[in-house]
Design an enzyme around this catalytic site. Structure first.
Site, short mmCIF file in Angstrom:
data_model
loop_
_atom_site.label_atom_id
_atom_site.label_comp_id
_atom_site.label_asym_id
_atom_site.label_seq_id
_atom_site.Cartn_x
_atom_site.Cartn_y
_atom_site.Cartn_z
N HIS A 1 -31.60 5.00 -47.42
CA HIS A 1 -32.51 4.31 -48.35
C HIS A 1 -33.74 5.16 -48.67
CE1 HIS A 1 -30.76 0.17 -48.33
NE2 HIS A 1 -30.25 0.58 -47.18
N ASP A 34 -36.72 4.15 -49.90
CA ASP A 34 -37.97 3.58 -49.40
C ASP A 34 -38.02 3.51 -47.88
OD1 ASP A 34 -35.96 1.69 -49.43
OD2 ASP A 34 -37.17 0.06 -50.22
N HIS A 46 -23.89 -4.24 -48.84
CA HIS A 46 -24.38 -4.48 -47.48
C HIS A 46 -23.69 -5.72 -46.93
CE1 HIS A 46 -27.68 -1.69 -48.35
NE2 HIS A 46 -28.04 -1.78 -47.07
N GLU A 51 -23.73 -6.77 -41.30
CA GLU A 51 -24.92 -6.30 -40.57
C GLU A 51 -25.63 -7.52 -39.98
OE1 GLU A 51 -28.92 -3.56 -41.30
OE2 GLU A 51 -28.01 -4.63 -42.98
N ASP A 53 -29.38 5.07 -42.44
CA ASP A 53 -29.95 3.85 -43.01
C ASP A 53 -31.37 4.12 -43.49
OD1 ASP A 53 -29.96 1.27 -43.94
OD2 ASP A 53 -30.35 0.36 -41.99
#
Length: 371
Positions: free
Chosen positions: A27, A29, A213, A216, A313
């Site tokens: 990711h 951010d 996603h 998780e 991640d």
């Protein structure tokens, strides 16, 4: 052999950092350098928990280790606060790719949610353009230094908002300008892919790749919906597919397992699992198996033939790199170079690239490991 301060480890005489890698779940951010956050926040008058890069990095890791995905996601408010202008997005994207190069990544997919970067007046398209500019700058700079890397954008739609179709159309509109796929992210529990079935059907009609996603913060039902309703070609994390496996007998290292229909489908169809071991531990995604890195069902899934891949991640939130994740796996499960190469082959096979380019990527990985 000990993992060094940079997260590196030598295996069979080779530095893991030097090996060619593929990053599928990374990711933007979640990978902003703490020093960059401090500099940009100071310029914008944004207050931070810490103004020292080391302390801020530790704050991210501590806050992200609360044991739930919801708490984990709260840390992104800090990084997102400095990602609201084209100039900042371009710089952060450039630095992100530079960090991939240092990590030995030869192909990466950077996922991010354009809708979270509009508070200072950017349009969705301007945000996508800014990120692509940063990627292009970093790729060109790497090439000038004799390094080869290619990075594609994965546009993520936040499941808790009403912009999923809009982001899907944005992704398709930019398929020839750096965007290679679509993703849904954000809170998983309560937001099954069935809620957005029409959008996923639209993407399928456009022949546009999808990863979701799933598996998780929610279990097998979420994974099933991602595959059936979401048309997912890969599973973002997907670690909780292990809940559809029943261990019926253990005899030393030998384990007999009964497969559920879902687990067998995922295994037999070689649907890539975008596993992120350190992150999965932080968010509590592996709580059913334990609370230590070595409790991660990564090895069980690998030994059973699932298409496991290794991912970070969020580099900043987990204070990690792809090199470090591989080193931790070696330390926990005793993997050798052949195992690590298999993980990269799985990732290359699952990359959102034309088949010819995936084959070239496989050859590049094989050459790097042979050397």
């Amino acid at each position: 052999m000990p993992i060094d301060a940079n997260g590196d480890l030598e295996v069979e005489g080779l530095s893991l950092r030097s090996l060619p890698k593929v990053s599928l779940h990374d990711h933007l951010d979640g990978g902003v350098r703490p020093a960059t956050i401090i500099e940009l926040a100071d310029a914008a008058g944004i207050e931070l928990p810490h103004t020292d890069a080391t302390a801020l990095g530790m704050w991210f890791r501590t806050q992200a280790s609360a044991g739930s995905l919801v708490d984990y996601l709260k840390t992104f408010d800090v990084s997102l606060s400095v990602m609201q202008t084209a100039e900042n997005l371009r710089r952060i994207s450039r630095e992100f790719v530079e960090d991939l190069v240092r990590d030995g990544v030869v192909y990466g997919e950077v996922r991010w949610a354009p809708e979270l970067h509009l508070t200072s007046g950017l349009t969705l398209q301007q945000a996508v353009d800014a990120v692509q500019d940063g990627i292009d700058e970093a790729e060109d700079a790497a090439e000038s230094r004799g390094k080869s890397i290619r990075v594609g954008q994965l546009l993520s739609a936040m499941r808790q908002t009403d912009r999923v179709r809009e982001i899907a159309e944005l992704a398709v509109a930019n398929r020839d300008r750096g965007v290679v796929g679509f993703d849904t992210a954000g809170p998983e529990a309560g937001y099954p892919s069935s809620r957005y079935r029409e959008t996923f059907e639209y993407l399928a009609q456009q022949m546009f790749p999808i990863t979701v996603h799933a598996g998780e913060a929610a279990g097998p039902d979420s994974i099933r919906s991602a595959l059936v309703d979401g048309r997912a070609l890969r599973l973002g994390h997907g670690v909780r597919i292990a809940e559809d496996l029943e261990i019926v007998n253990r005899d030393g290292e030998e384990v007999q397992v009964r497969f559920g229909d879902l687990a067998r489908w995922v295994r037999d169809r070689e649907i890539p699992l975008e596993l992120s071991p350190s992150s999965n531990l932080q968010t509590g995604a592996i709580a059913a198996w334990g609370s230590e890195f070595a409790d991660h069902p990564f090895d069980l899934l690998y030994q059973l033939g699932f298409a496991v891949t290794v991912n970070v991640d969020n580099r900043t939130m987990s204070a990690t790199s792809l090199t470090r994740e591989m080193a931790l796996l070696v330390d926990s499960f005793g993997y050798d170079l052949e195992d690590l190469e298999s993980f990269q082959f799985n990732a290359a096979a699952g990359a959102f690239l034309p088949v010819e380019e995936r084959e070239e990527l496989v050859e590049l990985i094989a050459e790097g490991f042979d050397e």
